[in-house]
Design a protein around this motif. Structure first.
Motif, PDB file in Angstrom:
ATOM      1  N   PHE A 127       0.833  -1.202   0.000  1.00 25.10           N
ATOM      2  CA  PHE A 127       0.000   0.000   0.000  1.00 25.10           C
ATOM      3  C   PHE A 127       0.869   1.254   0.000  1.00 25.10           C
ATOM      4  CE2 PHE A 127       0.268  -1.846   4.241  1.00 25.10           C
ATOM      5  CZ  PHE A 127       0.823  -0.819   4.989  1.00 25.10           C
ATOM      6  N   ILE A 128       0.215   2.385  -0.281  1.00 25.65           N
ATOM      7  CA  ILE A 128       0.867   3.700  -0.238  1.00 25.65           C
ATOM      8  C   ILE A 128       0.274   4.470   0.924  1.00 25.65           C
ATOM      9  CG2 ILE A 128       1.116   5.916  -1.424  1.00 25.65           C
ATOM     10  CD1 ILE A 128       1.055   4.393  -4.064  1.00 25.65           C
ATOM     11  N   ILE A 129       1.151   5.068   1.720  1.00 22.41           N
ATOM     12  CA  ILE A 129       0.734   5.962   2.800  1.00 22.41           C
ATOM     13  C   ILE A 129       1.369   7.314   2.516  1.00 22.41           C
ATOM     14  CG2 ILE A 129       0.823   6.459   5.259  1.00 22.41           C
ATOM     15  CD1 ILE A 129       1.196   3.494   5.764  1.00 22.41           C
ATOM     16  N   LEU A 187       5.740   4.093  -0.069  1.00 21.21           N
ATOM     17  CA  LEU A 187       5.269   2.842  -0.650  1.00 21.21           C
ATOM     18  C   LEU A 187       5.767   1.708   0.235  1.00 21.21           C
ATOM     19  CD1 LEU A 187       4.070   1.104  -2.966  1.00 21.21           C
ATOM     20  CD2 LEU A 187       6.303   1.277  -4.088  1.00 21.21           C
ATOM     21  N   VAL A 188       4.868   0.895   0.731  1.00 19.50           N
ATOM     22  CA  VAL A 188       5.232  -0.235   1.584  1.00 19.50           C
ATOM     23  C   VAL A 188       5.259  -1.486   0.705  1.00 19.50           C
ATOM     24  CG1 VAL A 188       4.601  -1.619   3.592  1.00 19.50           C
ATOM     25  CG2 VAL A 188       4.203   0.855   3.600  1.00 19.50           C
ATOM     26  N   ILE A 189       6.411  -2.175   0.745  1.00 19.79           N
ATOM     27  CA  ILE A 189       6.619  -3.355  -0.085  1.00 19.79           C
ATOM     28  C   ILE A 189       7.013  -4.524   0.806  1.00 19.79           C
ATOM     29  CG2 ILE A 189       7.989  -4.345  -1.965  1.00 19.79           C
ATOM     30  CD1 ILE A 189       8.580  -1.514  -2.897  1.00 19.79           C
ATOM     31  N   ASP A 190       6.418  -5.671   0.563  1.00 18.28           N
ATOM     32  CA  ASP A 190       6.796  -6.907   1.243  1.00 18.28           C
ATOM     33  C   ASP A 190       7.915  -7.549   0.415  1.00 18.28           C
ATOM     34  OD1 ASP A 190       6.855  -9.140   2.872  1.00 18.28           O
ATOM     35  OD2 ASP A 190       5.090 -10.056   1.942  1.00 18.28           O
ATOM     36  N   VAL A 191       9.098  -7.703   1.041  1.00 17.92           N
ATOM     37  CA  VAL A 191      10.287  -8.182   0.330  1.00 17.92           C
ATOM     38  C   VAL A 191      10.859  -9.412   1.031  1.00 17.92           C
ATOM     39  CG1 VAL A 191      12.644  -7.572  -0.374  1.00 17.92           C
ATOM     40  CG2 VAL A 191      10.848  -5.848  -0.413  1.00 17.92           C
TER      41      VAL A 191
END
Length: 72
Positions: free
Chosen positions: A31-33, A37-41
């Motif tokens: 999601f974007i806050i 940008l939040v990314i699961d890595v």
């Protein structure tokens, strides 16, 4: 308003280009806050993705968007 609007446009373009360039099996955008940008890595790919992303995004018309990669 023009400067603020351009900054938002640039961040969204940068995030869109970034998500398209990442492999879906190693990184998944969540999601974007506001301007993040939040990314699961996957942890084993974290350093590779950080080096791939770099310190900024450069757009030919809108300018440069600096960013930082942090683990949360």
């Amino acid at each position: 308003n023009y400067i603020q609007s351009t900054a938002v446009d640039l961040s969204l373009i940068a995030f869109s280009d970034l998500t398209e360039s990442l492999s879906s099996d190693t990184a998944r955008p969540l999601f974007i806050i506001h301007d993040a940008l939040v990314i699961d890595v996957n942890l084993d790919r974290e350093s590779h993705i950080k080096s791939e992303i770099g310190d900024y995004y450069k757009h030919d018309s809108l300018g440069t968007f600096p960013w930082k990669v942090r683990r949360i």
